[in-house]
Enzyme design. Structure first.
Site, PDB file in Angstrom:
ATOM      1  N   GLU A 112      42.050  36.395  54.956  1.00  0.00           N
ATOM      2  CA  GLU A 112      42.675  35.232  54.341  1.00  0.00           C
ATOM      3  C   GLU A 112      44.183  35.328  54.540  1.00  0.00           C
ATOM      4  O   GLU A 112      44.877  35.927  53.722  1.00  0.00           O
ATOM      5  CB  GLU A 112      42.311  35.193  52.853  1.00  0.00           C
ATOM      6  CG  GLU A 112      40.813  35.135  52.651  1.00  0.00           C
ATOM      7  CD  GLU A 112      40.355  35.521  51.251  1.00  0.00           C
ATOM      8  OE1 GLU A 112      39.260  35.111  50.878  1.00  0.00           O
ATOM      9  OE2 GLU A 112      41.074  36.239  50.530  1.00  0.00           O
ATOM     10  N   ASP A 141      43.287  40.653  45.138  1.00  0.00           N
ATOM     11  CA  ASP A 141      42.472  41.863  45.086  1.00  0.00           C
ATOM     12  C   ASP A 141      42.733  42.766  46.285  1.00  0.00           C
ATOM     13  O   ASP A 141      42.282  43.903  46.305  1.00  0.00           O
ATOM     14  CB  ASP A 141      40.984  41.505  45.001  1.00  0.00           C
ATOM     15  CG  ASP A 141      40.484  41.524  43.563  1.00  0.00           C
ATOM     16  OD1 ASP A 141      41.294  41.848  42.666  1.00  0.00           O
ATOM     17  OD2 ASP A 141      39.307  41.226  43.334  1.00  0.00           O
ATOM     18  N   LYS A 286      34.923  39.121  42.618  1.00  0.00           N
ATOM     19  CA  LYS A 286      35.707  37.986  42.162  1.00  0.00           C
ATOM     20  C   LYS A 286      35.560  37.765  40.655  1.00  0.00           C
ATOM     21  O   LYS A 286      36.508  37.339  39.983  1.00  0.00           O
ATOM     22  CB  LYS A 286      35.246  36.739  42.927  1.00  0.00           C
ATOM     23  CG  LYS A 286      36.132  35.553  42.731  1.00  0.00           C
ATOM     24  CD  LYS A 286      35.679  34.427  43.644  1.00  0.00           C
ATOM     25  CE  LYS A 286      36.003  33.088  43.019  1.00  0.00           C
ATOM     26  NZ  LYS A 286      35.293  31.992  43.682  1.00  0.00           N
ATOM     27  N   ASP A 310      39.402  28.614  45.437  1.00  0.00           N
ATOM     28  CA  ASP A 310      39.463  29.689  46.424  1.00  0.00           C
ATOM     29  C   ASP A 310      40.746  29.519  47.225  1.00  0.00           C
ATOM     30  O   ASP A 310      41.263  28.416  47.346  1.00  0.00           O
ATOM     31  CB  ASP A 310      38.260  29.614  47.362  1.00  0.00           C
ATOM     32  CG  ASP A 310      37.009  30.187  46.729  1.00  0.00           C
ATOM     33  OD1 ASP A 310      37.150  30.863  45.689  1.00  0.00           O
ATOM     34  OD2 ASP A 310      35.917  29.948  47.246  1.00  0.00           O
ATOM     35  N   ASP A 450      29.433  32.771  39.968  1.00  0.00           N
ATOM     36  CA  ASP A 450      29.769  31.437  39.493  1.00  0.00           C
ATOM     37  C   ASP A 450      28.540  30.687  38.977  1.00  0.00           C
ATOM     38  O   ASP A 450      28.562  30.147  37.869  1.00  0.00           O
ATOM     39  CB  ASP A 450      30.457  30.645  40.610  1.00  0.00           C
ATOM     40  CG  ASP A 450      29.872  30.941  41.984  1.00  0.00           C
ATOM     41  OD1 ASP A 450      28.746  31.472  42.021  1.00  0.00           O
ATOM     42  OD2 ASP A 450      30.508  30.643  42.992  1.00  0.00           O
TER      43      ASP A 450
END
Ligand SMILES: *[C@@H]1O[C@H](CO)[C@@H](O)[C@H](O)[C@H]1NC(C)=O
Ligand SMILES: CC(=O)N[C@H]1CO[C@H](CO)[C@@H](O)[C@@H]1O
Length: 738
Positions: A112, A141, A286, A310, A450
């Site tokens: 990312e 993280d 997460k 996200d 989630d």
């Protein structure tokens, strides 16, 4: 506005064509019952040499398909569409809007890129919302110094970007997306805006260069390091898995030195958090990061509303916060609503969506259906929560929204003190002997934290709302190769199956707590993985028996042929129409069908195997497949919609074996039909098997190309080709002699 008359902040409309759809569904159900009856009554008469076992298997597969189809009807029975009224919201509440805390999660600076992350951050900082009520938290993280550096740069750039984007009401407010959009939609005509645009683009490009350079070097420039004390935290940094909490408030409305943009307006609060990591403490992925942010944010800004995105999903609409508040703040219905979920839309999908990643029927149909029965699932991004319900509060009829008690108890705290106090909230051992991860916050121990969290919120009496505006609110990136897609679905289907088997199973735990329709809706996703068995059976056995000349379906002249034909034609036509209704293309539908087959025969199979292994205590997956970052020529192929097979993996071997098996069966039947004149007659008795095999060959066309015809790097690896040829031939030969 008539003050006596209640004018709601949103309205709910039911989808049209319900009666037509329901009549069709009922007729299809009747046909399915006929098929079941046919199988059942004919199994008894079938002799063993005519494939009694195969018939039994077909019966099992058809029972499963029928049952699963019934479940999916829950998501199509009552579609519900929502419309918020933003003007009414500002008329009534503009001065009393609640605080909103926005959580952006990132985990790995290599996958990312920091530039993408800060574009997401900037897009949500620039929401059209009172800035003193907006706080943005980045959870890193990866604990990456480069990401921190990028965020620091972004906090400076925001001082120019926010005034610019608000003055000229630019959309979308992710700088990268905005600059890209003016390339296609044309430059602004206002000369003043044009001038400022040039200036801001220059600032952006300079920032981008600095960040990209730092990313390439893997090192923050010396000047930056000297200028900001924050980098000193990395002095005691040991590794990504072993470091102290790093928490820095980069912008804060109470900071006398650094809280205003160039126009003198207050900026949103901006906080960087890398929670403490120690090898001996499990970090819970997460969910763990989100729970840390829940605590940290409660100490710093304590917004009543939490938006979770996200890091690859930038905001494409600066009004989304207000849209979602219309649902949560509605005087009559808002109390019971715990969260507002927006669809996940993938910007990177190609026109015909080669990998079926848009999941159009889920976002355009099924979630509207779930909304009709009490609310959609929480899918981890693009979702606005009430802090209270996310933190485990139960809904009772007495519960009333209370937006007034703004929490300002930390007014006096100095920034540094605030940082120090908040840091302990993100430490590893904070959660020991607490209910975090169980009753409070996001749930631990499930790959789809989630969904299970959303389910437990709904089981506590709350409702949720699905809002799917035509102009999409959040845009993200889709996987761009076949292995990536398959791995992603393995994780999802495995997680969903685990929910079904867990304490929070929608089937048992949800019973009596959520509506039956929603229970069924959840089961549609929780039972993704078990679909593999019936699908594998259907894509292997009929073709093998076709080659042997043993019919497994009624012949064309039999009346029992009718229900089969009706189900096949009816379902195909319906799914095609549904796909067009979701703005899909024909080619897109065909592609999705292929991916549907591939997911069911590979991802879901491995998800099932892994789940079973876990049940028997073999903990970790034996089939981990690593995907590499896409190379340059790969992205060219992606744009041309050429399927990318890339690295060798067991999943690909299975797909190739199945494709070859069907190819060999079809070819040998074709040969027989040509050589012996009895071909046509055989066609009449086994028409459905011929069609099924033919369909499987047609849909696998890109795979045959990847096996035999292509020369590029994205073709199927040689090792997979060899394995699958050997496997399929040995199945074929052993079956012939069986
Ligand atoms: C994103 O927003 C722009 C307006 O800024 C709009 O034109 C575009 O259609 C939106 N994208 C999607 C996928 O809805
Ligand atoms: C991450 C990724 O694959 N991004 C690609 C999205 O699609 C555009 C073109 O459509 C590419 O340029 C990006 O590299």
């Amino acid at each position: 506005m008539g003050s006596l008359e209640y004018s709601p902040l949103f309205e709910t409309k039911r989808g049209r064509g319900r009666i037509i759809y329901r009549s069709f569904a009922i007729s299809l159900f009747v046909a399915i019952c006929f098929i079941w009856f046919y199988r059942f009554s004919h199994i008894l008469d079938t002799k063993f040499e005519d494939g009694k076992w195969a018939w039994l298997g077909m019966f099992g597969a058809e029972l499963w398909f029928g049952f699963y189809w019934i479940l999916t009807q829950a998501l199509r029975w009552t579609l519900v569409f929502r419309q918020p009224f933003v003007n009414r919201l500002s008329q009534r509440y503009e001065k009393r809007l609640p605080g909103v805390d926005i959580f952006v999660c990132t985990a790995d600076p290599d996958i990312e890129p920091p530039m993408m992350v800060i574009n997401t951050v900037l897009s949500v900082m620039a929401y059209d919302y009172p800035t003193e009520k907006l706080s943005v938290y980045l959870s890193d993280d990866g604990g990456s110094e480069i990401t921190f550096y990028a965020l620091l740069e972004a906090s400076n750039f925001a001082k120019h970007w926010l005034p610019f984007s608000k003055r000229f009401k630019v959309e979308p407010r992710s700088p990268a997306a905005y600059f890209k959009s003016i390339l296609s939609s044309g430059y602004p005509t206002d000369p003043l805006q044009l001038k400022e645009l040039a200036a801001i683009k220059k600032l952006y490009d300079e920032m981008e260069k600095r960040i990209e350079d730092a990313t390439k070097l893997g090192e923050v420039p010396k000047e930056a390091r000297l200028k900001h004390k924050g980098f000193s935290y990395w002095d005691s940094y040991f590794s990504r898995r072993d470091h102290d909490t790093i928490l820095q408030i980069l912008l804060h409305k109470k900071d006398p030195h650094n809280s205003k943009d160039i126009d003198g307006c207050v900026l949103p609060t901006l906080v960087y958090v890398a929670r403490e990591k120690r090898p001996q403490y499990f970090h819970n992925f997460k969910a763990g990061a989100m729970n840390s942010l829940l605590r940290v944010s409660s100490h710093i800004s304590n917004g009543k509303i939490i938006l979770n995105v996200d890091c690859d999903m930038y905001s494409n609409n600066s009004q989304s916060v207000r849209d979602s508040l219309c649902f949560l703040m509605d005087e009559e219905k808002g109390h019971e609503i715990a969260f507002v979920q927006f669809p996940q839309i993938f910007e990177n999908a190609t026109k015909n969506d080669l990998y079926g990643c848009c999941l159009l029927s889920i976002s355009e149909v099924e979630f509207h259906g779930a909304d009709g029965f009490g609310g959609p699932l929480y899918i981890g991004s693009g979702c606005f929560h009430k802090r209270e319900s996310l933190c485990g509060m139960k809904f009772t009829d007495q519960y009333r929204n209370d937006w007034n008690s703004e929490d300002d108890q930390f007014k006096e705290a100095f920034l540094h003190e605030l940082e120090e106090q908040s840091k302990t909230l993100a430490s590893c051992n904070y959660e020991e002997n607490t209910s975090w991860g169980k009753e409070i916050g996001l749930k631990y121990g499930c790959p789809v934290e989630d969904v299970i969290t959303g389910l437990s919120i709904q089981c506590k009496g709350w409702k949720s709302v699905y809002y799917n505006p035509s102009r999409k609110a959040f845009l993200g990136l889709a996987p761009t190769t076949l292995p990536q897609t398959l791995v992603q679905h393995k994780r999802w289907s495995e997680g969903d199956l685990q929910i079904l088997l867990s304490k929070y199973s929608p089937a048992w735990y949800g019973f009596g707590k959520i509506s039956l329709g929603l229970q069924m809706g959840y089961c549609v996703y929780c039972l993704w993985a078990p679909n593999c068995l019936a699908t594998l059976y259907y894509s292997i056995i009929p073709s093998l028996y076709l080659r042997k000349g043993i019919p497994l379906f009624p012949k064309m002249s039999s009346p029992w042929f009718i229900p089969f034909a009706y189900v096949i034609v009816g379902e195909t036509t319906y799914s095609l129409l549904e796909f067009f209704f979701c703005w899909g293309t024909f080619q897109g539908w065909w592609n999705e069908l292929r991916i549907w087959l591939y997911k069911r025969t590979s991802s879901y199979l491995f998800a099932c195997i892994d789940t079973i292994l876990k049940l028997f205590g073999f903990s970790d997956s034996t089939f981990i497949i690593t995907t590499k970052v896409t190379a340059e020529d790969a992205s060219k192929r992606y744009e041309k919609e050429i399927m990318e097979f890339g690295v060798s993996s067991p999943m690909l071997t299975i797909l190739a074996t199945l494709a070859l098996l069907n190819l060999f069966c079809s070819l040998s039947v074709l040969k027989d039909a040509v050589i012996w004149k009895g071909g046509l007659e055989a066609f009449e008795t086994m028409v459905l098997q011929v069609l099924l095999s033919g369909f499987l060959v047609l849909i696998n066309f890109p795979l045959y190309q990847g096996l035999f015809l292509r020369k590029d790097n994205g073709r199927l690896p040689i090792s997979v080709s060899i394995k699958s040829i050997v496997l399929s031939l040995s199945v074929l030969i052993s079956f012939s002699f069986a």
